[in-house]
Structure formats: structure tokens, C-alpha cells
Motif scaffolding. Structure first.
Motif, short mmCIF file in Angstrom:
data_model
loop_
_atom_site.label_atom_id
_atom_site.label_comp_id
_atom_site.label_asym_id
_atom_site.label_seq_id
_atom_site.Cartn_x
_atom_site.Cartn_y
_atom_site.Cartn_z
N MET A 7 -30.14 -47.26 -27.30
CA MET A 7 -30.44 -45.90 -26.88
C MET A 7 -31.95 -45.84 -26.56
O MET A 7 -32.77 -46.27 -27.37
CB MET A 7 -30.08 -44.94 -28.01
N ASP A 8 -32.28 -45.29 -25.42
CA ASP A 8 -33.69 -45.18 -25.05
C ASP A 8 -34.32 -43.95 -25.70
O ASP A 8 -33.65 -43.10 -26.28
CB ASP A 8 -33.86 -45.16 -23.53
N ALA A 9 -35.64 -43.88 -25.59
CA ALA A 9 -36.39 -42.80 -26.25
C ALA A 9 -36.04 -41.43 -25.68
O ALA A 9 -35.98 -40.44 -26.42
CB ALA A 9 -37.89 -43.07 -26.12
N PHE A 10 -35.80 -41.36 -24.37
CA PHE A 10 -35.44 -40.08 -23.75
C PHE A 10 -34.13 -39.55 -24.33
O PHE A 10 -34.04 -38.39 -24.75
CB PHE A 10 -35.32 -40.23 -22.23
N THR A 11 -33.13 -40.41 -24.38
CA THR A 11 -31.82 -40.02 -24.93
C THR A 11 -31.95 -39.60 -26.38
O THR A 11 -31.42 -38.56 -26.79
CB THR A 11 -30.81 -41.17 -24.78
N ALA A 12 -32.66 -40.40 -27.15
CA ALA A 12 -32.84 -40.07 -28.57
C ALA A 12 -33.55 -38.73 -28.73
O ALA A 12 -33.18 -37.93 -29.60
CB ALA A 12 -33.63 -41.18 -29.26
N GLY A 13 -34.54 -38.48 -27.89
CA GLY A 13 -35.26 -37.22 -27.96
C GLY A 13 -34.39 -36.02 -27.63
O GLY A 13 -34.45 -34.99 -28.31
N ILE A 14 -33.58 -36.16 -26.59
CA ILE A 14 -32.68 -35.06 -26.22
C ILE A 14 -31.69 -34.78 -27.35
O ILE A 14 -31.47 -33.63 -27.74
CB ILE A 14 -31.92 -35.38 -24.91
N LEU A 15 -31.11 -35.84 -27.89
CA LEU A 15 -30.13 -35.68 -28.97
C LEU A 15 -30.78 -35.05 -30.21
O LEU A 15 -30.18 -34.18 -30.86
CB LEU A 15 -29.48 -37.01 -29.32
N GLN A 16 -32.01 -35.45 -30.50
CA GLN A 16 -32.72 -34.88 -31.64
C GLN A 16 -33.02 -33.40 -31.41
O GLN A 16 -32.85 -32.57 -32.31
CB GLN A 16 -34.02 -35.65 -31.87
N ARG A 17 -33.43 -33.05 -30.20
CA ARG A 17 -33.72 -31.65 -29.89
C ARG A 17 -32.46 -30.80 -29.96
O ARG A 17 -32.49 -29.65 -30.42
CB ARG A 17 -34.37 -31.54 -28.52
N ILE A 18 -31.33 -31.36 -29.49
CA ILE A 18 -30.06 -30.62 -29.57
C ILE A 18 -29.69 -30.38 -31.02
O ILE A 18 -29.33 -29.26 -31.40
CB ILE A 18 -28.94 -31.37 -28.82
N ARG A 19 -29.79 -31.41 -31.84
CA ARG A 19 -29.41 -31.27 -33.24
C ARG A 19 -30.29 -30.23 -33.94
O ARG A 19 -29.81 -29.41 -34.71
CB ARG A 19 -29.51 -32.63 -33.96
N LYS A 20 -31.60 -30.26 -33.67
CA LYS A 20 -32.50 -29.28 -34.29
C LYS A 20 -32.15 -27.87 -33.84
O LYS A 20 -32.09 -26.94 -34.66
CB LYS A 20 -33.95 -29.59 -33.95
N ALA A 21 -31.89 -27.70 -32.56
CA ALA A 21 -31.53 -26.37 -32.05
C ALA A 21 -30.21 -25.89 -32.66
O ALA A 21 -30.06 -24.71 -32.97
CB ALA A 21 -31.44 -26.39 -30.52
N GLU A 22 -29.27 -26.82 -32.86
CA GLU A 22 -28.00 -26.44 -33.49
C GLU A 22 -28.21 -26.00 -34.93
O GLU A 22 -27.62 -25.01 -35.38
CB GLU A 22 -27.01 -27.61 -33.42
N LEU A 23 -29.06 -26.72 -35.65
CA LEU A 23 -29.35 -26.33 -37.03
C LEU A 23 -30.08 -24.99 -37.08
O LEU A 23 -29.79 -24.15 -37.94
CB LEU A 23 -30.18 -27.41 -37.73
N ASP A 24 -31.01 -24.78 -36.15
CA ASP A 24 -31.71 -23.50 -36.07
C ASP A 24 -30.75 -22.36 -35.71
O ASP A 24 -30.89 -21.25 -36.23
CB ASP A 24 -32.84 -23.57 -35.05
N LEU A 25 -29.78 -22.65 -34.85
CA LEU A 25 -28.77 -21.65 -34.51
C LEU A 25 -27.96 -21.27 -35.74
O LEU A 25 -27.73 -20.09 -36.01
CB LEU A 25 -27.86 -22.16 -33.40
N LEU A 26 -27.54 -22.26 -36.49
CA LEU A 26 -26.77 -21.98 -37.71
C LEU A 26 -27.58 -21.13 -38.68
O LEU A 26 -27.06 -20.18 -39.27
CB LEU A 26 -26.32 -23.27 -38.38
N ALA A 27 -28.85 -21.46 -38.84
CA ALA A 27 -29.71 -20.68 -39.74
C ALA A 27 -29.85 -19.25 -39.25
O ALA A 27 -29.81 -18.31 -40.06
CB ALA A 27 -31.08 -21.35 -39.86
N ALA A 28 -30.01 -19.07 -37.95
CA ALA A 28 -30.13 -17.72 -37.39
C ALA A 28 -28.85 -16.93 -37.61
O ALA A 28 -28.89 -15.74 -37.96
CB ALA A 28 -30.46 -17.79 -35.90
N LEU A 29 -27.71 -17.57 -37.40
CA LEU A 29 -26.44 -16.89 -37.61
C LEU A 29 -26.26 -16.51 -39.07
O LEU A 29 -25.81 -15.40 -39.38
CB LEU A 29 -25.27 -17.78 -37.14
N GLU A 30 -26.61 -17.42 -39.97
CA GLU A 30 -26.46 -17.16 -41.40
C GLU A 30 -27.37 -16.02 -41.86
O GLU A 30 -27.01 -15.26 -42.75
CB GLU A 30 -26.74 -18.42 -42.20
#
Length: 61
Positions: A1-24
Motif C-alpha cells: 500500500m502506498d502512502a497516498f492510499t494509507a493516508g486516504i484510508l486513515q483520514r476516512i477512518r478518523k472522519a468515521e470515528l469523529d462522525l460516531l462521536a458527533a452522533l453520540e
């Protein structure tokens, strides 16, 4: 996995966790902002051939 892909996946995961926190916490505005970020990142990933599997998405909402 290249750095770009890893970065996108990491940003998605963080945004998903932030979304869950906002919903909660009941913060509807922040939830909308985070969902927009997720949508944008998913579009970016698709444009670059990065597949996002359902297993990468949060299960609680």
C-alpha cells in the motif's frame, strides 16, 4: 500500500470515528460536516481506484 492510499484510508477512518462521536453527543451540525468529509474522501478514493470495503466502515450509527 502506498502512502497516498494509507493516508486516504486513515483520514476516512478518523472522519468515521469523529462522525460516531458527533452522533453520540447529539451534535447534528458536526455530524453533517463529518459525513460531508467522508463523502468527499470516498469520492477521492474512487477517483484513484482505492476501494473502501464495508469492513472499513463503522457498524454503529
Amino acid at each position: 500500500m502506498d502512502a497516498f492510499t494509507a493516508g486516504i484510508l486513515q483520514r476516512i477512518r478518523k472522519a468515521e470515528l469523529d462522525l460516531l462521536a458527533a452522533l453520540e453527543s447529539g451534535d447534528d451540525f458536526l455530524a453533517e460536516v463529518e459525513q460531508s468529509e467522508i463523502d468527499d474522501l470516498h469520492r477521492l478514493a474512487a477517483e484513484h481506484g482505492i476501494q473502501i470495503t464495508p469492513a472499513m466502515r463503522p457498524t454503529a450509527a
